[in-house]
Enzyme design. Sequence first.
Site, PDB file in Angstrom:
ATOM      1  N   GLY A 199      64.838  -3.591  71.551  1.00  0.00           N
ATOM      2  CA  GLY A 199      64.951  -4.987  71.987  1.00  0.00           C
ATOM      3  C   GLY A 199      65.287  -5.883  70.811  1.00  0.00           C
ATOM      4  N   LYS A 224      72.547  11.565  79.111  1.00  0.00           N
ATOM      5  CA  LYS A 224      71.708  11.050  78.010  1.00  0.00           C
ATOM      6  C   LYS A 224      70.292  11.628  78.116  1.00  0.00           C
ATOM      7  CE  LYS A 224      70.072   8.662  74.568  1.00  0.00           C
ATOM      8  NZ  LYS A 224      69.594   7.317  74.400  1.00  0.00           N
TER       9      LYS A 224
HETATM   10  P1  NAD Z   1      59.259   0.327  71.120  1.00  0.00           P
HETATM   11  O1  NAD Z   1      58.051   1.152  71.252  1.00  0.00           O
HETATM   12  O2  NAD Z   1      59.745  -0.004  69.743  1.00  0.00           O
HETATM   13  O3  NAD Z   1      59.027  -1.036  71.878  1.00  0.00           O
HETATM   14  C1  NAD Z   1      58.560  -1.041  73.209  1.00  0.00           C
HETATM   15  C2  NAD Z   1      57.343  -1.962  73.288  1.00  0.00           C
HETATM   16  O4  NAD Z   1      56.242  -1.407  72.562  1.00  0.00           O
HETATM   17  C3  NAD Z   1      57.575  -3.339  72.680  1.00  0.00           C
HETATM   18  O5  NAD Z   1      56.948  -4.252  73.512  1.00  0.00           O
HETATM   19  C4  NAD Z   1      56.900  -3.258  71.333  1.00  0.00           C
HETATM   20  O6  NAD Z   1      56.474  -4.506  70.844  1.00  0.00           O
HETATM   21  C5  NAD Z   1      55.728  -2.375  71.630  1.00  0.00           C
HETATM   22  N1  NAD Z   1      55.280  -1.698  70.414  1.00  0.00           N
HETATM   23  C6  NAD Z   1      56.043  -1.075  69.479  1.00  0.00           C
HETATM   24  N2  NAD Z   1      55.261  -0.536  68.497  1.00  0.00           N
HETATM   25  C7  NAD Z   1      53.985  -0.838  68.821  1.00  0.00           C
HETATM   26  C8  NAD Z   1      52.726  -0.568  68.222  1.00  0.00           C
HETATM   27  N3  NAD Z   1      52.632   0.113  67.062  1.00  0.00           N
HETATM   28  N4  NAD Z   1      51.624  -1.008  68.846  1.00  0.00           N
HETATM   29  C9  NAD Z   1      51.687  -1.691  69.998  1.00  0.00           C
HETATM   30  N5  NAD Z   1      52.859  -1.991  70.635  1.00  0.00           N
HETATM   31  C10 NAD Z   1      53.976  -1.563  70.051  1.00  0.00           C
HETATM   32  O7  NAD Z   1      60.399   1.017  72.006  1.00  0.00           O
HETATM   33  P2  NAD Z   1      61.946   1.275  71.702  1.00  0.00           P
HETATM   34  O8  NAD Z   1      62.100   2.355  70.712  1.00  0.00           O
HETATM   35  O9  NAD Z   1      62.591  -0.027  71.457  1.00  0.00           O
HETATM   36  O10 NAD Z   1      62.408   1.884  73.081  1.00  0.00           O
HETATM   37  C11 NAD Z   1      62.655   1.105  74.246  1.00  0.00           C
HETATM   38  C12 NAD Z   1      63.380   1.988  75.245  1.00  0.00           C
HETATM   39  O11 NAD Z   1      64.643   2.374  74.679  1.00  0.00           O
HETATM   40  C13 NAD Z   1      62.652   3.304  75.549  1.00  0.00           C
HETATM   41  O12 NAD Z   1      62.903   3.699  76.865  1.00  0.00           O
HETATM   42  C14 NAD Z   1      63.308   4.280  74.575  1.00  0.00           C
HETATM   43  O13 NAD Z   1      63.210   5.623  74.995  1.00  0.00           O
HETATM   44  C15 NAD Z   1      64.738   3.785  74.626  1.00  0.00           C
HETATM   45  N6  NAD Z   1      65.561   4.138  73.461  1.00  0.00           N
HETATM   46  C16 NAD Z   1      65.057   4.090  72.206  1.00  0.00           C
HETATM   47  C17 NAD Z   1      65.885   4.408  71.135  1.00  0.00           C
HETATM   48  C18 NAD Z   1      65.398   4.314  69.721  1.00  0.00           C
HETATM   49  O14 NAD Z   1      66.100   4.786  68.818  1.00  0.00           O
HETATM   50  N7  NAD Z   1      64.263   3.692  69.447  1.00  0.00           N
HETATM   51  C19 NAD Z   1      67.213   4.780  71.360  1.00  0.00           C
HETATM   52  C20 NAD Z   1      67.695   4.781  72.662  1.00  0.00           C
HETATM   53  C21 NAD Z   1      66.854   4.458  73.713  1.00  0.00           C
HETATM   54  C1  AOT Z   2      69.023   9.019  70.410  1.00  0.00           C
HETATM   55  N1  AOT Z   2      67.679   8.767  70.448  1.00  0.00           N
HETATM   56  O1  AOT Z   2      67.438   7.994  72.533  1.00  0.00           O
HETATM   57  C2  AOT Z   2      69.941   8.036  70.672  1.00  0.00           C
HETATM   58  O2  AOT Z   2      65.181   8.142  70.010  1.00  0.00           O
HETATM   59  O3  AOT Z   2      64.738   8.076  72.137  1.00  0.00           O
HETATM   60  C3  AOT Z   2      65.521   8.141  71.197  1.00  0.00           C
HETATM   61  C4  AOT Z   2      66.981   8.271  71.482  1.00  0.00           C
HETATM   62  C5  AOT Z   2      71.283   8.322  70.625  1.00  0.00           C
HETATM   63  C6  AOT Z   2      71.690   9.584  70.280  1.00  0.00           C
HETATM   64  C7  AOT Z   2      70.783  10.547  69.981  1.00  0.00           C
HETATM   65  C8  AOT Z   2      69.444  10.268  70.039  1.00  0.00           C
END
Ligand code: NAD
Ligand code: AOT
Length: 312
Positions: free
Chosen positions: A12, A187
């Site tokens: 985000g 994905k």
């Molecule tokens: P995130 O855990 O960083 O954030 C999600 C929520 O959790 C937010 O509200 C955040 O403030 C809260 N949060 C984060 N760390 C925290 C902590 N230590 N204690 C309490 N609350 C905490 O999630 P994200 O990595 O941004 O992922 C969001 C979505 O996107 C998920 O479905 C994930 O699978 C997907 N996604 C993530 C990535 C990646 O590289 N991080 C890549 C592609 C898709």
């Molecule tokens: C990822 N990783 O989706 C993204 O960390 O949850 C994750 C995620 C793009 C390509 C390969 C891995």
Amino acid sequence: MKIAIAGAGAMGSRFGIMLAKGGNEVTLIDGWPAHVEAIKKEGLKANFNGEDITVNLPIMLQSKVSAQTHADLIILFTKAMQLDQMLQDIKPLIAQHTEVLCLLNGIGHEDVIEKYVPMEKIFIGNTMWTAGMEGPGKVKLFGNGSIELQNLGKGQEEAAQKLAAVLSESGLNAKYSDNIHYSIYRKACVNGTMNGLCTVLDVNMAGLGQTSTAHDMVVTIVNEFASVAKCEGVNLDVAEVIAHVESCFDASTIGMHFPSMHQDLIKNNRLTEIDYINGAVSRKGKKYNVATPYCDFLTQLVHAKEQILGAK
Ligand code: NAD
Ligand code: AOT
């Protein structure tokens, strides 16, 4: 465009920063009080491809969202298990014209979103962008990515294309997909292999790729996803998907990334999204009478690890 990011963690924050740089009016909404306070006080800090930047964006606690806040577009970026509560909390923000885009990893989030948003305003997709939380108010963003998205409601193709154009104007590299369920399963195969295995084995994707057993595990898990997807009318090109998954082992591109599940459980002692990835395939397998032993086992292993580490 007025854009609200509902769930301003790692991803985000990336989207918020890039969309604000692209000229949009971005508001962050989040449920982690320490993170919200840090951003209010000192701005959102990011290491953005090696450069330290601070971006000042308005942020509010999700419990404080009121009808006074307006959004043309809401981008959902919670963890899967936080999605329902987030939608409940931001109900006052969902106006008649508001479009809602979900790019979470995993399968079946539309079932939750449909409870709060009319079908014609829902857009779903997935992203190859990555991001990491360094602590409250601080994220690490490196590399490139892309987005695929589609309208869920009938006749909203043009709106979906426009949405992709808005995201691309901010460098997010978004494309309209005419078969988003295929893309989501494709994905999900990346996450269904990389996330659980890297978490249990405590390695990044490049490290997993160097093991002699990685290929066989990837092949078996992708075949389980494909068998279940077939029951839902999605016919994955298994060889292409395996090649796509294994391209993530490349240390010169994305291989150094620790999947978000590893960041959650190993780095931060948080519960994982396993029930929405391999766990979802296990549940669907039971429903369709398709055996999914590797997904069943990986889900059990990750839950056991959560318990051993006392994750919350
Ligand atoms: P995130 O855990 O960083 O954030 C999600 C929520 O959790 C937010 O509200 C955040 O403030 C809260 N949060 C984060 N760390 C925290 C902590 N230590 N204690 C309490 N609350 C905490 O999630 P994200 O990595 O941004 O992922 C969001 C979505 O996107 C998920 O479905 C994930 O699978 C997907 N996604 C993530 C990535 C990646 O590289 N991080 C890549 C592609 C898709
Ligand atoms: C990822 N990783 O989706 C993204 O960390 O949850 C994750 C995620 C793009 C390509 C390969 C891995």
